[in-house]
Design a protein around this motif. Sequence first.
Motif, PDB file in Angstrom:
ATOM      1  N   ASP A 179       0.822  -1.208   0.000  1.00 57.17           N
ATOM      2  CA  ASP A 179       0.000   0.000   0.000  1.00 57.17           C
ATOM      3  C   ASP A 179       0.857   1.259   0.000  1.00 57.17           C
ATOM      4  O   ASP A 179       0.523   2.254  -0.650  1.00 57.17           O
ATOM      5  CB  ASP A 179      -0.923   0.000   1.219  1.00 57.17           C
ATOM      6  CG  ASP A 179      -2.038  -1.030   1.122  1.00 57.17           C
ATOM      7  OD1 ASP A 179      -2.356  -1.449  -0.016  1.00 57.17           O
ATOM      8  OD2 ASP A 179      -2.568  -1.440   2.173  1.00 57.17           O
ATOM      9  N   LEU A 180       1.973   1.212   0.739  1.00 54.87           N
ATOM     10  CA  LEU A 180       2.852   2.378   0.856  1.00 54.87           C
ATOM     11  C   LEU A 180       3.359   2.829  -0.510  1.00 54.87           C
ATOM     12  O   LEU A 180       3.508   4.029  -0.776  1.00 54.87           O
ATOM     13  CB  LEU A 180       4.032   2.042   1.781  1.00 54.87           C
ATOM     14  CG  LEU A 180       4.992   3.171   2.134  1.00 54.87           C
ATOM     15  CD1 LEU A 180       4.299   4.232   2.982  1.00 54.87           C
ATOM     16  CD2 LEU A 180       6.211   2.621   2.869  1.00 54.87           C
ATOM     17  N   PHE A 181       3.624   1.873  -1.400  1.00 58.35           N
ATOM     18  CA  PHE A 181       4.139   2.194  -2.736  1.00 58.35           C
ATOM     19  C   PHE A 181       3.023   2.152  -3.790  1.00 58.35           C
ATOM     20  O   PHE A 181       3.249   1.772  -4.942  1.00 58.35           O
ATOM     21  CB  PHE A 181       5.268   1.242  -3.114  1.00 58.35           C
ATOM     22  CG  PHE A 181       6.591   1.634  -2.509  1.00 58.35           C
ATOM     23  CD1 PHE A 181       7.471   2.454  -3.195  1.00 58.35           C
ATOM     24  CD2 PHE A 181       6.937   1.210  -1.234  1.00 58.35           C
ATOM     25  CE1 PHE A 181       8.675   2.833  -2.633  1.00 58.35           C
ATOM     26  CE2 PHE A 181       8.149   1.577  -0.669  1.00 58.35           C
ATOM     27  CZ  PHE A 181       9.022   2.406  -1.364  1.00 58.35           C
ATOM     28  N   GLY A 182       1.843   2.556  -3.393  1.00 58.89           N
ATOM     29  CA  GLY A 182       0.756   2.709  -4.350  1.00 58.89           C
ATOM     30  C   GLY A 182       0.265   1.424  -4.961  1.00 58.89           C
ATOM     31  O   GLY A 182      -0.219   1.404  -6.093  1.00 58.89           O
ATOM     32  N   ARG A 183       0.385   0.326  -4.195  1.00 53.38           N
ATOM     33  CA  ARG A 183      -0.072  -0.994  -4.638  1.00 53.38           C
ATOM     34  C   ARG A 183       0.629  -1.452  -5.915  1.00 53.38           C
ATOM     35  O   ARG A 183       0.055  -2.140  -6.760  1.00 53.38           O
ATOM     36  CB  ARG A 183      -1.600  -1.008  -4.804  1.00 53.38           C
ATOM     37  CG  ARG A 183      -2.343  -0.635  -3.525  1.00 53.38           C
ATOM     38  CD  ARG A 183      -3.847  -0.626  -3.703  1.00 53.38           C
ATOM     39  NE  ARG A 183      -4.379  -1.993  -3.849  1.00 53.38           N
ATOM     40  CZ  ARG A 183      -4.610  -2.824  -2.826  1.00 53.38           C
ATOM     41  NH1 ARG A 183      -4.339  -2.449  -1.587  1.00 53.38           N
ATOM     42  NH2 ARG A 183      -5.109  -4.013  -3.037  1.00 53.38           N
ATOM     43  N   LYS A 184       1.884  -1.069  -6.036  1.00 56.57           N
ATOM     44  CA  LYS A 184       2.708  -1.560  -7.150  1.00 56.57           C
ATOM     45  C   LYS A 184       3.411  -2.847  -6.716  1.00 56.57           C
ATOM     46  O   LYS A 184       3.875  -2.960  -5.579  1.00 56.57           O
ATOM     47  CB  LYS A 184       3.762  -0.525  -7.536  1.00 56.57           C
ATOM     48  CG  LYS A 184       3.225   0.719  -8.228  1.00 56.57           C
ATOM     49  CD  LYS A 184       4.368   1.633  -8.618  1.00 56.57           C
ATOM     50  CE  LYS A 184       3.854   2.871  -9.341  1.00 56.57           C
ATOM     51  NZ  LYS A 184       4.964   3.784  -9.705  1.00 56.57           N
ATOM     52  N   PRO A 185       3.527  -3.811  -7.597  1.00 55.13           N
ATOM     53  CA  PRO A 185       4.252  -5.042  -7.256  1.00 55.13           C
ATOM     54  C   PRO A 185       5.704  -4.746  -6.877  1.00 55.13           C
ATOM     55  O   PRO A 185       6.288  -3.750  -7.319  1.00 55.13           O
ATOM     56  CB  PRO A 185       4.175  -5.880  -8.534  1.00 55.13           C
ATOM     57  CG  PRO A 185       3.008  -5.327  -9.283  1.00 55.13           C
ATOM     58  CD  PRO A 185       2.974  -3.863  -8.955  1.00 55.13           C
TER      59      PRO A 185
END
Length: 566
Positions: free
Chosen positions: A397-403
Amino acid sequence: MRLGLEYLGVMLIRIVIALGAISIAAPEMAFAVQIQKDDHWANTGLNDSHLKKFLSQEKCYSSETSFLGCIDAINSILASGAPKKILSNKNIESLAKMGDVVVALERLKIQLLKSSTEAHSAMDAAKIATDERKIITQSWRTVYQLTKESPLSIEKILDKSLGFTQQTLRSATLAYAINEYYRTVIDPHTHIVPISERKKKHSTSESVTIGIGVRLVKSQGNFYLKPKTGSPAFYSGIKPMDILLQVDNTNVEGLELDDVVNKITGDENTSVKITVSRDGKNISFDTLRTRFAEKNLSIQILNDPINKTKIGYIKINYFTETGVCKKFVEHAVALRSQNATSLILDLRDNLGGLVDEGECIASTYLKQGTIVFTENDPATNKIKTTHYARKITSIYDLFGRKPLTILVNASSASASEIISGSLRTYSRAIIVGERTFGKGTIQLEQTWKPEGLDAPAGITLMKTIARFHFANGESNQLVGIAPDIEAHIKKYPSAEDLFAIREADRYLNAVSAASFAPYKPTAKVHAIEACIEQRNTVDAEHSYKVNAHLVPDRQLAIAREAASCL
């Protein structure tokens, strides 16, 4: 707590185990045949009777596998005490006579290794060693079949072999022989360890070193270099697999490993000239010996030259200490505060360790309660234990839901594979690099009971109890994890560049692989590959460059490209 072993090339294993009952999941290298120290075993209470309980006449002839285990144990003893007497085709007959059984060579039909291949490389050497091992093993199988009715006197051969052992190294020799027996009869990762080593506490503190920070691996007369991250060698431009030619203009050809190490080491703030061969060219580096800290976790900000964004980068070298997951979370939060928009986790050469730490890191990208992995019985494949994602700071979540972009190679194993495989199962990771090692088994600490004898107070047994499987039922055991985006250290790698020894290559008696589906790249992966190609048309050179203060690293550059395309 859960943990593992760190194997160090052909060097002796340094076994690192935390307090408490644990299971391990990291590859273990075969014990070195030249025993140099008895520090770990001297006070364990191990004695001849413990080994002889394994190598009894009745037990050794109970099956072909047990017989081969006994032979491997004796071979370990001879190799440590009398290298010239190592068991092989040429002295099978003499050992048969020692056992009061005359076995004619023509009856054995023993094949002698006549390889037309000269070992010019690590790849050649590995192939020859594998062929030789197969031939010798087959020869001993033949011996077993021919002597079942009139057995060799194993006790007599064992006593003769122990006669070559140095008394000061007796305990270590016995331990290594027992572990060779386990390696053949049970599996390569079942082994005994000294409790004194298990009780050593581990922290995430730095270790300070003086030197240039380079590892040496000798193979077929060549010395291959591998700089440690953040070391003087790393920053001077020395690259992994550079072949060392000279130290201060002195040729190293024909020297022993210790001699070369002594030439490279020296006083702080003195310079040493290192000449290497790379891609057929000779290159020299003047490297200053300095005091530097070796960190398990290191971080960087990588700049995307096209999108003008920042990529967070975390390197973890091993999971053999507690608190790695906590540090990972702290570093990820710090990188996000520096405006990093996505994250790379570098697990190259990370051979695993504490399973709890890998499970925790995977949890930072998974929903609480999601299956991270299961422990399956190696024989029946039935699930014994299921491990679920825990409640922890969501880096996803912290990184914008990026893998998470995960960078791996052939030496990424066990706990590293748990993170990679579990996150890809849920499309929470893009794997970049090379196929991983393929160590998918877990070991549990148990009380050692050597066949009814009183167990020495100073020893515990690490026994393989399970394979681990991901939520989709797949296992990495022997097959490893194939990358989504393949990236090698060179753009056009040779066969030697691609060569690596993995679990399936190293061990003849590894736990069998589970059924698995062949890897197929997803539409998301194809989209990332197309994005990388499109970025290359904008700037054909940028994807093979990293920041000026970093040594050029093609694999990392491609991982950065993948992270930029998320």
